[in-house]
Design a protein around this motif. Structure first.
Motif, mmCIF file in Angstrom:
data_model
loop_
_atom_site.group_PDB
_atom_site.id
_atom_site.type_symbol
_atom_site.label_atom_id
_atom_site.label_comp_id
_atom_site.label_asym_id
_atom_site.label_seq_id
_atom_site.Cartn_x
_atom_site.Cartn_y
_atom_site.Cartn_z
ATOM 1 N N LYS A 151 0.813 -1.220 0.000
ATOM 2 C CA LYS A 151 0.000 0.000 0.000
ATOM 3 C C LYS A 151 0.847 1.271 0.000
ATOM 4 O O LYS A 151 0.472 2.288 -0.578
ATOM 5 C CB LYS A 151 -0.931 0.032 1.220
ATOM 6 C CG LYS A 151 -1.772 -1.233 1.409
ATOM 7 C CD LYS A 151 -2.718 -1.476 0.259
ATOM 8 C CE LYS A 151 -3.602 -2.686 0.529
ATOM 9 N NZ LYS A 151 -4.457 -3.046 -0.614
ATOM 10 N N GLU A 152 2.018 1.207 0.665
ATOM 11 C CA GLU A 152 2.869 2.393 0.790
ATOM 12 C C GLU A 152 3.861 2.522 -0.365
ATOM 13 O O GLU A 152 4.495 3.559 -0.521
ATOM 14 C CB GLU A 152 3.642 2.347 2.123
ATOM 15 C CG GLU A 152 2.768 2.215 3.355
ATOM 16 C CD GLU A 152 1.837 3.407 3.522
ATOM 17 O OE1 GLU A 152 2.252 4.518 3.147
ATOM 18 O OE2 GLU A 152 0.714 3.221 4.038
ATOM 19 N N GLY A 153 4.011 1.464 -1.149
ATOM 20 C CA GLY A 153 4.956 1.514 -2.262
ATOM 21 C C GLY A 153 6.396 1.551 -1.811
ATOM 22 O O GLY A 153 7.270 2.096 -2.499
ATOM 23 N N VAL A 157 5.199 -5.295 2.912
ATOM 24 C CA VAL A 157 3.776 -5.533 3.165
ATOM 25 C C VAL A 157 3.616 -5.883 4.637
ATOM 26 O O VAL A 157 4.579 -6.309 5.296
ATOM 27 C CB VAL A 157 3.228 -6.700 2.300
ATOM 28 C CG1 VAL A 157 3.276 -6.336 0.836
ATOM 29 C CG2 VAL A 157 3.981 -7.998 2.563
ATOM 30 N N MET A 158 2.432 -5.694 5.155
ATOM 31 C CA MET A 158 2.174 -6.047 6.546
ATOM 32 C C MET A 158 2.271 -7.562 6.715
ATOM 33 O O MET A 158 1.732 -8.330 5.923
ATOM 34 C CB MET A 158 0.788 -5.571 6.965
ATOM 35 C CG MET A 158 0.662 -4.066 7.126
ATOM 36 S SD MET A 158 1.707 -3.440 8.472
ATOM 37 C CE MET A 158 1.003 -4.293 9.890
ATOM 38 N N GLY A 159 2.981 -7.987 7.768
ATOM 39 C CA GLY A 159 3.135 -9.413 8.005
ATOM 40 C C GLY A 159 1.796 -10.111 8.183
ATOM 41 O O GLY A 159 1.590 -11.226 7.685
ATOM 42 N N ALA A 160 0.859 -9.443 8.861
ATOM 43 C CA ALA A 160 -0.456 -10.048 9.096
ATOM 44 C C ALA A 160 -1.201 -10.263 7.785
ATOM 45 O O ALA A 160 -1.873 -11.293 7.597
ATOM 46 C CB ALA A 160 -1.274 -9.158 10.019
ATOM 47 N N GLU A 161 -1.064 -9.306 6.867
ATOM 48 C CA GLU A 161 -1.738 -9.440 5.580
ATOM 49 C C GLU A 161 -1.097 -10.549 4.753
ATOM 50 O O GLU A 161 -1.795 -11.325 4.078
ATOM 51 C CB GLU A 161 -1.670 -8.113 4.816
ATOM 52 C CG GLU A 161 -2.530 -8.081 3.564
ATOM 53 C CD GLU A 161 -2.689 -6.672 3.015
ATOM 54 O OE1 GLU A 161 -3.750 -6.380 2.455
ATOM 55 O OE2 GLU A 161 -1.736 -5.873 3.143
ATOM 56 N N GLY A 190 6.524 -5.124 12.229
ATOM 57 C CA GLY A 190 5.608 -6.127 11.683
ATOM 58 C C GLY A 190 5.503 -6.113 10.167
ATOM 59 O O GLY A 190 4.572 -6.687 9.603
ATOM 60 N N HIS A 191 6.459 -5.471 9.489
ATOM 61 C CA HIS A 191 6.472 -5.417 8.031
ATOM 62 C C HIS A 191 7.417 -6.484 7.467
ATOM 63 O O HIS A 191 8.364 -6.907 8.133
ATOM 64 C CB HIS A 191 6.910 -4.041 7.525
ATOM 65 C CG HIS A 191 5.915 -2.955 7.830
ATOM 66 N ND1 HIS A 191 5.880 -2.304 9.041
ATOM 67 C CD2 HIS A 191 4.922 -2.416 7.064
ATOM 68 C CE1 HIS A 191 4.921 -1.407 9.028
ATOM 69 N NE2 HIS A 191 4.314 -1.454 7.843
#
Length: 204
Positions: A151-153, A157-161, A190-191
């Motif tokens: 999402k932030e480019g 990515v978020m680890g949870a996602e 958490g990224h």
């Protein structure tokens, strides 16, 4: 008194006969044209999706749904991302072709519902099966598939996602398998750097 001539009537009869013959010839020509017309092409084979597959596709589609009310609609510009999340590797040009080559402003403004997306997915599946490009992808293909969740480019990515993606999409992994893959991949916030993550998976 001399008898009356009837030649004009004969001429009229001949004209009528000529017209009838012309009509008959025209009808024969039309029948020949009908017979020469090629038969319609057979309908394209439809890729049948199982209820389980449709549910998987729905989950992936929902991840991209940014409508305020969760209307299960995505922008045309997001279609390529959903296809890649589901294991397809279309180029941007191939995505545009599947969508009917919309204008740039339509890609951002026009929305596609889930039912319409399934039709696009069917065409993408036919194309992939027909060209033999449905095999295992390479590093760039996997990175591109995860980039849609960035999402932030910024390359993460978020680890949870990422855990959710691994557990619900494609070849679903168990919780233990996800934990093993994710071990040591998340930073303090958490990224996950998805490029490094893909290299880690392919190396393993």
């Amino acid at each position: 008194m001399a008898p009356k001539k009837v030649e004009p009537k004969k001429a009229e009869v001949k004209k009528a006969e000529v017209k009838k013959e012309e009509v008959k010839k025209e009808e024969v020509k039309q029948e020949e044209v009908k017979q020469e017309a090629p038969p319609p092409p057979p309908p394209e084979a439809v890729v049948e999706f199982s209820p389980e597959q449709v549910e998987e596709f729905r989950d992936a589609f929902a991840l991209f749904d940014e409508t305020p009310g969760g209307d299960m609609k995505i922008r045309l510009a997001q279609v390529g991302g959903v296809l890649r999340a589901l294991g397809h590797n279309p180029t941007n040009q191939e995505v545009l072709r599947l969508l009917g080559r919309p204008r740039a402003e339509e890609l951002q403004a026009s929305l596609l519902d889930f039912h319409s997306f399934l039709a696009v997915l069917q065409q993408a599946s036919r194309d992939r099966d027909g060209t033999g490009t449905g095999g295992r992808g390479g590093l760039e293909d996997f990175v591109e598939g995860l980039r849609v969740f960035d999402k932030e480019g910024n390359g993460t990515v978020m680890g949870a996602e990422l855990r959710h993606v691994l557990a619900t999409l494609g070849e679903k992994l168990t919780e233990d398998e996800v934990d093993r893959l994710m071990a040591g991949q998340e930073d303090a916030a958490g990224h996950v750097n998805y490029s490094d993550f893909v290299k880690h998976i392919l190396a393993g």
